[in-house]
Design a protein around this motif. Sequence first.
Motif, short mmCIF file in Angstrom:
data_model
loop_
_atom_site.label_atom_id
_atom_site.label_comp_id
_atom_site.label_asym_id
_atom_site.label_seq_id
_atom_site.Cartn_x
_atom_site.Cartn_y
_atom_site.Cartn_z
N ARG A 121 0.82 -1.22 0.00
CA ARG A 121 0.00 0.00 0.00
C ARG A 121 0.85 1.26 0.00
N GLY A 122 1.86 1.28 -0.84
CA GLY A 122 2.68 2.47 -1.02
C GLY A 122 3.94 2.52 -0.19
N TYR A 123 4.08 1.66 0.80
CA TYR A 123 5.27 1.64 1.64
C TYR A 123 6.18 0.51 1.21
N GLU A 124 7.48 0.80 1.14
CA GLU A 124 8.45 -0.23 0.79
C GLU A 124 8.99 -0.85 2.07
N GLU A 125 9.00 -2.18 2.11
CA GLU A 125 9.51 -2.90 3.26
C GLU A 125 10.36 -4.07 2.78
N ARG A 126 11.06 -4.70 3.72
CA ARG A 126 11.86 -5.89 3.40
C ARG A 126 11.41 -7.05 4.26
N PHE A 127 11.42 -8.22 3.65
CA PHE A 127 11.06 -9.44 4.35
C PHE A 127 12.25 -10.37 4.24
N GLY A 128 12.80 -10.79 5.37
CA GLY A 128 14.00 -11.62 5.34
C GLY A 128 13.80 -12.97 6.00
N MET A 129 14.43 -13.98 5.42
CA MET A 129 14.42 -15.34 5.98
C MET A 129 15.79 -15.96 5.77
#
Length: 162
Positions: free
Chosen positions: A120-128
């Motif tokens: 929804r317009g926000y950039e995030e990171r998902f790490g595993m």
Amino acid sequence: MSKLDGNERWKSKMLLTEHVEQYEQRHASNEGKITTTEERTMIRDYILLPHMQKMVQRSIADVECSTNILKRLYLMAGQKILDLITKDLYRLRRELKKRNIKILTEEQSDLVIYHRYYCRGYEERFGMTREVMRSEISLQLTKYASELTTLLREYSKEMKGD
């Protein structure tokens, strides 16, 4: 809750109503943009399912080349699990698109694999880490095998006429 909540000194300070309204609007608008736990689970599954798809496809290819007497059974089971994975991946793609979440690139830093995504317009990171990915894939493949077992039991009951 901010640091000032519960501090009696600040109760006597005067706030303009427009500042209070701006504060409330800002926090209300951010609530819809933060990724929920359910959405993070969906992102995780969306990342893992293509890996699982490749693993099952490789396994099917290995079985096709084997001379095992149960080759046909293994191929049918593998194909059914592959169909379930593909169906779930398709459903996840639709749901993520509906929620306006786009998963972009993969980058590796040390032992963690990060995926950038826009929510929804926000950039995030998902790490595993690779270990987490392996254990999650193992759990999910077990779930698919359990679904297949349930389907076989139901089919068996239908054939017996129970």
